[in-house]
Design a protein around this motif. Structure first.
Motif, short mmCIF file in Angstrom:
data_model
loop_
_atom_site.label_atom_id
_atom_site.label_comp_id
_atom_site.label_asym_id
_atom_site.label_seq_id
_atom_site.Cartn_x
_atom_site.Cartn_y
_atom_site.Cartn_z
N ALA A 1 -2.59 10.23 0.69
CA ALA A 1 -3.06 8.91 1.05
C ALA A 1 -4.59 8.63 0.58
O ALA A 1 -4.50 7.52 0.03
N PRO A 2 -5.37 9.62 0.14
CA PRO A 2 -6.55 9.43 -0.80
C PRO A 2 -6.23 8.67 -1.97
O PRO A 2 -6.79 7.60 -2.26
N THR A 3 -5.25 9.21 -2.68
CA THR A 3 -4.95 8.86 -4.07
C THR A 3 -4.30 7.14 -3.80
O THR A 3 -4.22 6.23 -4.42
N GLU A 4 -3.33 7.17 -2.66
CA GLU A 4 -2.77 5.91 -2.57
C GLU A 4 -3.63 4.93 -2.11
O GLU A 4 -3.86 3.63 -2.65
N HIS A 5 -4.79 4.99 -1.23
CA HIS A 5 -5.69 4.23 -0.97
C HIS A 5 -6.64 4.01 -2.30
O HIS A 5 -6.80 2.56 -2.37
N ALA A 6 -6.97 4.77 -3.15
CA ALA A 6 -7.77 4.48 -4.33
C ALA A 6 -6.87 3.39 -5.15
O ALA A 6 -7.48 2.25 -5.68
N ALA A 7 -5.77 3.66 -5.35
CA ALA A 7 -4.79 2.68 -6.19
C ALA A 7 -4.54 1.34 -5.57
O ALA A 7 -4.95 0.13 -6.09
N LEU A 8 -4.65 1.25 -4.29
CA LEU A 8 -4.61 -0.05 -3.53
C LEU A 8 -6.03 -0.65 -3.56
O LEU A 8 -5.98 -1.94 -3.90
N ARG A 9 -6.93 0.03 -3.36
CA ARG A 9 -8.28 -0.34 -3.56
C ARG A 9 -8.59 -1.19 -4.84
O ARG A 9 -9.05 -2.37 -5.04
N GLN A 10 -8.03 -0.34 -6.00
CA GLN A 10 -8.09 -0.79 -7.40
C GLN A 10 -7.43 -2.11 -7.57
O GLN A 10 -7.91 -3.07 -8.42
N ARG A 11 -6.21 -2.22 -7.07
CA ARG A 11 -5.45 -3.18 -7.31
C ARG A 11 -6.09 -4.69 -6.43
O ARG A 11 -6.15 -5.71 -7.14
N ALA B 1 -6.79 -0.33 3.09
CA ALA B 1 -5.68 0.59 3.61
C ALA B 1 -4.55 -0.23 3.56
O ALA B 1 -4.42 -1.35 3.40
N PRO B 2 -3.27 0.51 3.38
CA PRO B 2 -2.27 -0.16 3.59
C PRO B 2 -2.04 -1.09 4.75
O PRO B 2 -2.14 -0.68 5.73
N GLY B 3 -2.09 -2.56 4.36
CA GLY B 3 -1.84 -3.43 5.56
C GLY B 3 -3.12 -4.11 5.89
O GLY B 3 -3.30 -4.75 7.04
N THR C 1 -1.34 -5.66 -0.15
CA THR C 1 -1.28 -4.11 -0.31
C THR C 1 0.01 -3.79 0.21
O THR C 1 0.56 -2.74 -0.07
N VAL C 2 0.99 -4.64 0.67
CA VAL C 2 2.31 -4.38 1.05
C VAL C 2 3.05 -5.01 0.03
O VAL C 2 4.46 -4.92 0.42
N ALA C 3 2.64 -5.97 -0.75
CA ALA C 3 3.64 -6.62 -1.59
C ALA C 3 3.83 -5.72 -2.89
O ALA C 3 3.41 -4.71 -3.13
N PRO C 4 5.04 -5.90 -3.55
CA PRO C 4 5.80 -4.88 -4.44
C PRO C 4 4.81 -5.13 -5.90
O PRO C 4 4.13 -6.07 -5.85
N GLU C 5 4.84 -4.01 -6.56
CA GLU C 5 4.08 -3.91 -7.55
C GLU C 5 4.45 -5.26 -8.69
O GLU C 5 5.44 -5.61 -8.51
N GLY C 6 3.77 -5.90 -9.34
CA GLY C 6 3.85 -6.88 -10.07
C GLY C 6 4.04 -8.19 -9.60
O GLY C 6 4.27 -9.32 -10.15
N MET C 7 3.81 -7.98 -8.25
CA MET C 7 3.60 -9.41 -7.22
C MET C 7 2.38 -9.85 -6.76
O MET C 7 1.41 -8.75 -6.64
N GLU C 8 2.00 -10.87 -6.70
CA GLU C 8 0.71 -11.46 -5.96
C GLU C 8 1.05 -12.03 -4.63
O GLU C 8 2.15 -12.15 -4.42
N VAL C 9 0.13 -12.67 -3.81
CA VAL C 9 0.65 -13.51 -2.71
C VAL C 9 -0.25 -14.93 -2.84
O VAL C 9 -1.43 -14.60 -3.34
N THR C 10 0.45 -15.84 -2.06
CA THR C 10 -0.50 -17.06 -1.89
C THR C 10 -0.03 -17.47 -0.68
O THR C 10 0.85 -17.12 -0.05
N THR C 11 -1.16 -18.28 -0.07
CA THR C 11 -1.41 -18.68 1.09
C THR C 11 -0.63 -19.90 1.08
O THR C 11 -0.84 -20.87 0.40
#
Length: 148
Positions: A4-14, A36-38, A76-86
């Motif tokens: 979880a800490p590694t996953e959260h660090a990767a999400l934070r960096q993203r 955190a995820p979500g 944080t829940v979107a696939p890698e290589g994707m962004e989101v837009t409102t």
């Protein structure tokens, strides 16, 4: 298996990497507080850049902060290589404030292949630490390919 800490660090960096590319958020002084995820929490300090004519936080600044917090929760829940837009959001302003900072926490309500629905709660944090609800938002996002 990823911890979880590694996953959260990767999400934070993203999230931080994307936030660093947002000129408006940089101009307003928005900071990333938690990931955190979500879920993502951002802060917006009070300054003359975010006020309306009576000296309170401008609704546009509150809306932008809520939009970005919800959007990054979705990221944080979107696939890698994707962004989101409102594609849509609705916000209710509850109370006006001066001083301190605003903190917005975005949370994913439903994540699908075509849309992501989020909410964001915006609270005012006074200089003495007192926290008061000031806005609530619901948002619809769509995943889009990352172009950078």
């Amino acid at each position: 298996m990823t911890s979880a800490p590694t996953e959260h660090a990767a999400l934070r960096q993203r999230v931080q990497s994307s936030l660093d590319r947002q000129g408006m958020m940089q101009q307003l002084g928005v900071r990333l507080l938690a990931v955190a995820p979500g879920t993502v929490t951002l802060a917006l300090p009070y300054s003359d850049r975010v006020t309306q004519q009576q000296g309170g936080f401008h609704g546009g600044a509150m809306g932008a902060l809520a939009d970005i917090a919800g959007g990054y929760a979705g990221l944080t829940v979107a696939p890698e290589g994707m962004e989101v837009t409102t594609v849509e959001y609705k916000i209710n302003f509850l109370t006006a404030f001066q001083g301190g900072e605003l903190q917005a926490t975005g949370r994913v309500v439903k994540s699908g292949k075509r849309i992501i629905v989020t909410t964001a709660d915006v609270v005012h944090v006074a200089p003495d630490g007192q926290r008061t609800d000031c806005a609530v938002m619901q948002q619809t996002l769509v995943p889009v390919p990352k172009t950078y």
